[in-house]
Scaffold this motif. Sequence first.
Motif, mmCIF file in Angstrom:
data_model
loop_
_atom_site.group_PDB
_atom_site.id
_atom_site.type_symbol
_atom_site.label_atom_id
_atom_site.label_comp_id
_atom_site.label_asym_id
_atom_site.label_seq_id
_atom_site.Cartn_x
_atom_site.Cartn_y
_atom_site.Cartn_z
ATOM 1 N N GLU A 64 -3.347 11.988 -1.956
ATOM 2 C CA GLU A 64 -2.086 11.573 -2.585
ATOM 3 C C GLU A 64 -1.708 10.155 -2.167
ATOM 4 O O GLU A 64 -1.237 9.366 -2.989
ATOM 5 C CB GLU A 64 -0.972 12.549 -2.212
ATOM 6 C CG GLU A 64 -1.124 13.920 -2.850
ATOM 7 C CD GLU A 64 -0.208 14.971 -2.260
ATOM 8 O OE1 GLU A 64 0.209 15.857 -3.030
ATOM 9 O OE2 GLU A 64 0.095 14.916 -1.059
ATOM 10 N N LYS A 65 -1.934 9.828 -0.895
ATOM 11 C CA LYS A 65 -1.639 8.477 -0.415
ATOM 12 C C LYS A 65 -2.534 7.460 -1.122
ATOM 13 O O LYS A 65 -2.080 6.391 -1.530
ATOM 14 C CB LYS A 65 -1.825 8.397 1.096
ATOM 15 C CG LYS A 65 -0.755 9.141 1.866
ATOM 16 C CD LYS A 65 -1.037 9.129 3.359
ATOM 17 C CE LYS A 65 0.030 9.901 4.111
ATOM 18 N NZ LYS A 65 -0.211 9.949 5.557
ATOM 19 N N LYS A 66 -3.796 7.803 -1.272
ATOM 20 C CA LYS A 66 -4.751 6.920 -1.946
ATOM 21 C C LYS A 66 -4.322 6.687 -3.398
ATOM 22 O O LYS A 66 -4.315 5.555 -3.887
ATOM 23 C CB LYS A 66 -6.150 7.524 -1.880
ATOM 24 C CG LYS A 66 -7.231 6.641 -2.437
ATOM 25 C CD LYS A 66 -8.597 7.292 -2.251
ATOM 26 C CE LYS A 66 -9.699 6.427 -2.818
ATOM 27 N NZ LYS A 66 -11.031 7.034 -2.628
ATOM 28 N N LEU A 67 -3.954 7.756 -4.081
ATOM 29 C CA LEU A 67 -3.508 7.654 -5.471
ATOM 30 C C LEU A 67 -2.250 6.787 -5.564
ATOM 31 O O LEU A 67 -2.134 5.928 -6.449
ATOM 32 C CB LEU A 67 -3.244 9.037 -6.050
ATOM 33 C CG LEU A 67 -2.760 9.102 -7.493
ATOM 34 C CD1 LEU A 67 -3.781 8.463 -8.435
ATOM 35 C CD2 LEU A 67 -2.490 10.544 -7.894
ATOM 36 N N LEU A 69 -1.304 4.378 -3.524
ATOM 37 C CA LEU A 69 -1.666 2.981 -3.293
ATOM 38 C C LEU A 69 -2.390 2.380 -4.489
ATOM 39 O O LEU A 69 -2.161 1.216 -4.834
ATOM 40 C CB LEU A 69 -2.503 2.852 -2.022
ATOM 41 C CG LEU A 69 -1.730 3.124 -0.726
ATOM 42 C CD1 LEU A 69 -2.669 3.168 0.462
ATOM 43 C CD2 LEU A 69 -0.632 2.089 -0.525
ATOM 44 N N LYS A 70 -3.251 3.154 -5.134
ATOM 45 C CA LYS A 70 -3.939 2.657 -6.334
ATOM 46 C C LYS A 70 -2.930 2.346 -7.436
ATOM 47 O O LYS A 70 -3.010 1.306 -8.090
ATOM 48 C CB LYS A 70 -4.939 3.692 -6.847
ATOM 49 C CG LYS A 70 -6.237 3.706 -6.095
ATOM 50 C CD LYS A 70 -7.182 4.713 -6.734
ATOM 51 C CE LYS A 70 -8.544 4.689 -6.107
ATOM 52 N NZ LYS A 70 -9.471 5.639 -6.757
ATOM 53 N N ARG A 71 -1.993 3.255 -7.641
ATOM 54 C CA ARG A 71 -1.013 3.083 -8.722
ATOM 55 C C ARG A 71 -0.025 1.953 -8.439
ATOM 56 O O ARG A 71 0.557 1.386 -9.356
ATOM 57 C CB ARG A 71 -0.239 4.378 -8.941
ATOM 58 C CG ARG A 71 -1.039 5.449 -9.616
ATOM 59 C CD ARG A 71 -0.191 6.671 -9.864
ATOM 60 N NE ARG A 71 -0.955 7.699 -10.556
ATOM 61 C CZ ARG A 71 -0.519 8.943 -10.729
ATOM 62 N NH1 ARG A 71 0.656 9.310 -10.266
ATOM 63 N NH2 ARG A 71 -1.262 9.812 -11.370
ATOM 64 N N ASN A 72 0.199 1.657 -7.165
ATOM 65 C CA ASN A 72 1.221 0.680 -6.780
ATOM 66 C C ASN A 72 0.637 -0.538 -6.079
ATOM 67 O O ASN A 72 1.357 -1.270 -5.401
ATOM 68 C CB ASN A 72 2.259 1.365 -5.884
ATOM 69 C CG ASN A 72 2.998 2.444 -6.629
ATOM 70 O OD1 ASN A 72 3.902 2.171 -7.406
ATOM 71 N ND2 ASN A 72 2.592 3.684 -6.419
ATOM 72 N N GLN A 74 -0.344 -3.521 -6.945
ATOM 73 C CA GLN A 74 0.206 -4.859 -7.209
ATOM 74 C C GLN A 74 1.544 -5.094 -6.529
ATOM 75 O O GLN A 74 1.848 -6.222 -6.136
ATOM 76 C CB GLN A 74 0.309 -5.114 -8.707
ATOM 77 C CG GLN A 74 -1.055 -5.332 -9.337
ATOM 78 C CD GLN A 74 -0.940 -5.730 -10.799
ATOM 79 O OE1 GLN A 74 0.019 -5.390 -11.464
ATOM 80 N NE2 GLN A 74 -1.938 -6.454 -11.285
ATOM 81 N N SER A 75 2.338 -4.067 -6.358
ATOM 82 C CA SER A 75 3.630 -4.259 -5.689
ATOM 83 C C SER A 75 3.523 -4.074 -4.168
ATOM 84 O O SER A 75 4.292 -4.672 -3.418
ATOM 85 C CB SER A 75 4.692 -3.325 -6.263
ATOM 86 O OG SER A 75 4.348 -1.983 -6.028
ATOM 87 N N VAL A 76 2.551 -3.275 -3.725
ATOM 88 C CA VAL A 76 2.400 -3.013 -2.293
ATOM 89 C C VAL A 76 1.709 -4.177 -1.590
ATOM 90 O O VAL A 76 2.121 -4.579 -0.491
ATOM 91 C CB VAL A 76 1.625 -1.686 -2.058
ATOM 92 C CG1 VAL A 76 1.240 -1.516 -0.601
ATOM 93 C CG2 VAL A 76 2.446 -0.497 -2.538
ATOM 94 N N THR A 77 0.685 -4.735 -2.202
ATOM 95 C CA THR A 77 -0.125 -5.782 -1.560
ATOM 96 C C THR A 77 0.694 -6.982 -1.087
ATOM 97 O O THR A 77 0.589 -7.374 0.077
ATOM 98 C CB THR A 77 -1.272 -6.218 -2.489
ATOM 99 O OG1 THR A 77 -2.067 -5.076 -2.783
ATOM 100 C CG2 THR A 77 -2.136 -7.276 -1.840
ATOM 101 N N PRO A 78 1.537 -7.595 -1.923
ATOM 102 C CA PRO A 78 2.314 -8.750 -1.440
ATOM 103 C C PRO A 78 3.232 -8.389 -0.266
ATOM 104 O O PRO A 78 3.411 -9.183 0.661
ATOM 105 C CB PRO A 78 3.139 -9.181 -2.656
ATOM 106 C CG PRO A 78 2.455 -8.587 -3.828
ATOM 107 C CD PRO A 78 1.777 -7.354 -3.348
ATOM 108 N N MET A 79 3.784 -7.191 -0.284
ATOM 109 C CA MET A 79 4.668 -6.766 0.797
ATOM 110 C C MET A 79 3.883 -6.615 2.094
ATOM 111 O O MET A 79 4.324 -7.060 3.158
ATOM 112 C CB MET A 79 5.360 -5.449 0.431
ATOM 113 C CG MET A 79 6.367 -4.990 1.459
ATOM 114 S SD MET A 79 7.755 -6.116 1.736
ATOM 115 C CE MET A 79 8.551 -6.090 0.157
#
Length: 97
Positions: A64-67, A69-72, A74-79
Amino acid sequence: MAGNNEDYLRRLKQDGRNDLLEQIEAGELSIYAAALIMGYRKRRTAPSRADQITYHWTRASAAEKKLFLKRNFQSVTPMVQKIIAEHHEKQAKKPAE
């Protein structure tokens, strides 16, 4: 310490709060509200959004965590990059040991 409605009613009787018991009986006051007035209970505060996210993240499976991160991504990476940069800045400002 939280109790149940029977406990609260018993305590109200023991404490001689007939005024509150009468209001409960008349439907003017809930048992919960009377327990708040008497300090038998504390009002719950809503958890923050960050607390809610943390709660669910810690209970999520690896899949679930992997899914998530995959779905988000673009918003997670810059943060994440910003947090890492701030950490490096903080480390650079520390005096050498």
